[in-house]
Every structure is written in structure tokens, then in C-alpha cells.
Design a protein around this motif. Structure first.
Motif, mmCIF file in Angstrom:
data_model
loop_
_atom_site.group_PDB
_atom_site.id
_atom_site.type_symbol
_atom_site.label_atom_id
_atom_site.label_comp_id
_atom_site.label_asym_id
_atom_site.label_seq_id
_atom_site.Cartn_x
_atom_site.Cartn_y
_atom_site.Cartn_z
ATOM 1 N N LEU A 75 -26.806 -67.326 94.732
ATOM 2 C CA LEU A 75 -28.161 -67.052 95.122
ATOM 3 C C LEU A 75 -29.200 -66.536 93.889
ATOM 4 N N ALA A 76 -30.619 -66.116 93.895
ATOM 5 C CA ALA A 76 -31.125 -65.779 93.188
ATOM 6 C C ALA A 76 -32.313 -64.784 93.990
ATOM 7 N N GLU A 77 -33.173 -63.919 93.733
ATOM 8 C CA GLU A 77 -33.542 -63.285 94.544
ATOM 9 C C GLU A 77 -34.776 -63.137 95.513
ATOM 10 N N ALA A 78 -34.577 -65.048 95.040
ATOM 11 C CA ALA A 78 -35.903 -65.819 95.752
ATOM 12 C C ALA A 78 -35.008 -66.069 97.010
ATOM 13 N N ALA A 79 -34.139 -66.321 96.898
ATOM 14 C CA ALA A 79 -33.085 -66.813 98.152
ATOM 15 C C ALA A 79 -33.422 -66.421 98.947
ATOM 16 N N GLN A 80 -33.898 -64.805 99.278
ATOM 17 C CA GLN A 80 -33.363 -63.664 100.514
ATOM 18 C C GLN A 80 -33.407 -64.229 101.976
ATOM 19 N N GLU A 81 -34.491 -65.606 102.259
ATOM 20 C CA GLU A 81 -35.143 -65.947 103.408
ATOM 21 C C GLU A 81 -33.876 -66.637 103.724
ATOM 22 N N ALA A 82 -33.356 -67.365 102.755
ATOM 23 C CA ALA A 82 -32.140 -68.775 103.247
ATOM 24 C C ALA A 82 -31.112 -68.005 103.016
ATOM 25 N N SER A 83 -30.655 -67.171 102.508
ATOM 26 C CA SER A 83 -29.443 -66.241 102.739
ATOM 27 C C SER A 83 -29.648 -65.623 104.163
ATOM 28 N N ASP A 85 -33.109 -72.704 95.242
ATOM 29 C CA ASP A 85 -33.451 -71.012 94.542
ATOM 30 C C ASP A 85 -31.968 -70.410 94.153
ATOM 31 N N ALA A 86 -30.608 -71.025 93.340
ATOM 32 C CA ALA A 86 -29.824 -70.443 93.239
ATOM 33 C C ALA A 86 -30.296 -70.066 91.475
ATOM 34 N N LEU A 87 -29.264 -69.395 90.896
ATOM 35 C CA LEU A 87 -29.095 -69.106 89.588
ATOM 36 C C LEU A 87 -27.841 -69.711 89.081
ATOM 37 N N ARG A 104 -22.528 -75.967 87.579
ATOM 38 C CA ARG A 104 -24.480 -76.095 86.331
ATOM 39 C C ARG A 104 -24.727 -74.658 86.789
ATOM 40 N N VAL A 105 -25.829 -74.195 85.786
ATOM 41 C CA VAL A 105 -27.047 -72.716 85.705
ATOM 42 C C VAL A 105 -28.336 -73.810 85.301
ATOM 43 N N HIS A 106 -28.294 -72.714 86.608
ATOM 44 C CA HIS A 106 -30.345 -72.520 86.881
ATOM 45 C C HIS A 106 -31.027 -72.086 85.564
ATOM 46 N N GLY A 107 -31.949 -72.756 84.853
ATOM 47 C CA GLY A 107 -32.133 -71.894 83.489
ATOM 48 C C GLY A 107 -33.307 -71.288 83.564
ATOM 49 N N SER A 108 -33.806 -70.976 84.249
ATOM 50 C CA SER A 108 -35.124 -70.676 84.264
ATOM 51 C C SER A 108 -35.665 -69.247 85.058
ATOM 52 N N THR A 109 -34.337 -69.226 85.994
ATOM 53 C CA THR A 109 -34.531 -67.742 86.766
ATOM 54 C C THR A 109 -33.173 -66.706 86.716
ATOM 55 N N ASP A 110 -32.886 -65.840 86.472
ATOM 56 C CA ASP A 110 -31.902 -64.831 86.345
ATOM 57 C C ASP A 110 -32.100 -63.235 86.849
ATOM 58 N N THR A 111 -32.748 -63.417 88.082
ATOM 59 C CA THR A 111 -32.872 -62.061 88.548
ATOM 60 C C THR A 111 -31.580 -62.773 90.186
ATOM 61 N N PRO A 112 -30.721 -62.352 90.267
ATOM 62 C CA PRO A 112 -29.704 -62.483 91.648
ATOM 63 C C PRO A 112 -30.224 -61.600 92.272
#
Length: 174
Positions: free
Chosen positions: A72-80, A111-113, A140-148
């Protein structure tokens, strides 16, 4: 162990990344939030996750033999938080969050890294958990986000990048 509270407190001081692990069994999606996740081997590529034996996810993933990991990226806190909630309804549980299907049919959160898809290679006894070791069949890696999204002492957090980091250049690239 004499002091279970001290044991829990000590473990809470280990910062970890956050994942949502998913499987499909009998046409029904199952998912759980997991910080008990790590790499096992590069050759062959393997990872592990620990699943609580009394959870719905546990029996479903054992029956299906395949599972996906959304790192998960930081944006996925609600999903977590949502997938950590025990007792949430199975019906419609994934509809709240943007997702896609992997090669194995498992749900992967947008919303994952990064995303991994696994086939169970081994199951080990881990007390009140089962330790699932999976052969990675797709990554696979998400290319446009890098905030865990990180987890520490029952709180979410993220990293602060340092210009002095050995692993990143001045623009934050690996």
C-alpha cells in the motif's frame, strides 16, 4: 511468556509496511490487511504472509491456493483500515475501493506501490497464525507513486526522504 503486554508493546515498536492480501474462493473475494509480510527468497521468488487461523480469509486462502498482495501507498490508508476490520460484510467489501484483477483473478488495489500474485508453496504452523509461503507468479510496480503507508505503534505514517540517503538520488529516485 510471563508478560504478554510487554511482548505486544515490543512488537508494536517494529515499523512495517502495510499490505492488503486477497484471494478468491468459490467466486467470493476475501481480503485482509497484513503487516506480517516479507520476502523469503529471490531464487525462486517467494514471499510470506501470516494469516490468523480464526479469520474468514484463512480458510479461503488455504482452499484457493492463490493470493495477491497490494503493497500500500499512503493514499490507501482508508483501505487498510477497512480490510483490517473484522466482521465487515463479505458482499460488496471490495466495491468501496478502486481495484483491478490480476492474472490469477485476485483483486489488487489500485492505490498500491506494487502488486504480487502468488501460488501457495508451503504452509507452516505459526501458533494462532498460519505462515503462508507463496511462489510469486507475477509482480508489477506502480510507476507514478512512491510514498509508502507505514504502521508503527497502532498508528499510520510515512517516510521522510533524506538527501543523504544511500538508496536515493537528489530527486528521490532509487
Amino acid at each position: 511468556m510471563k508478560d504478554e503486554a510487554a511482548f505486544r508493546a515490543a512488537l508494536g515498536r517494529f515499523a512495517s509496511g502495510v499490505t492488503v492480501v486477497s484471494t478468491v474462493q468459490g467466486g467470493v473475494d476475501h481480503a485482509m490487511t497484513a503487516s506480517a509480510f516479507t520476502s523469503v527468497s529471490l531464487d525462486p521468488p517467494q514471499v510470506l504472509v501470516c494469516a490468523h487461523r480464526v479469520s474468514r480469509f484463512h480458510d479461503a486462502v488455504l482452499a484457493s491456493g492463490t493470493w495477491g498482495v497490494s503493497i500500500l501507498a499512503e493514499a490507501a490508508q482508508e483501505a487498510s483500515s477497512w480490510f483490517a476490520w473484522r466482521g465487515r460484510p463479505l458482499a460488496g467489501q471490495i466495491e468501496k475501493f478502486a481495484h483491478h484483477r490480476g492474472e490469477t483473478g485476485v483483486m489488487l488495489l489500485d492505490d498500491a506501490l506494487a502488486w504480487l500474485e502468488c501460488r501457495t508453496a508451503a504452509i507452516h504452523d505459526g501458533g494462532d497464525h498460519s505462515i503462508l509461503v507463496g511462489d510469486v507468479v507475477a509482480a508489477r510496480v506502480h510507476g507514478s507513486t512512491d510514498t509508502p503507508l507505514l504502521y508503527y505503534r497502532s498508528h499510520y505514517g510515512t517516510i521522510i526522504r533524506s538527501e543523504d540517503s544511500e538508496k536515493t538520488d537528489r530527486q528521490g529516485n532509487p
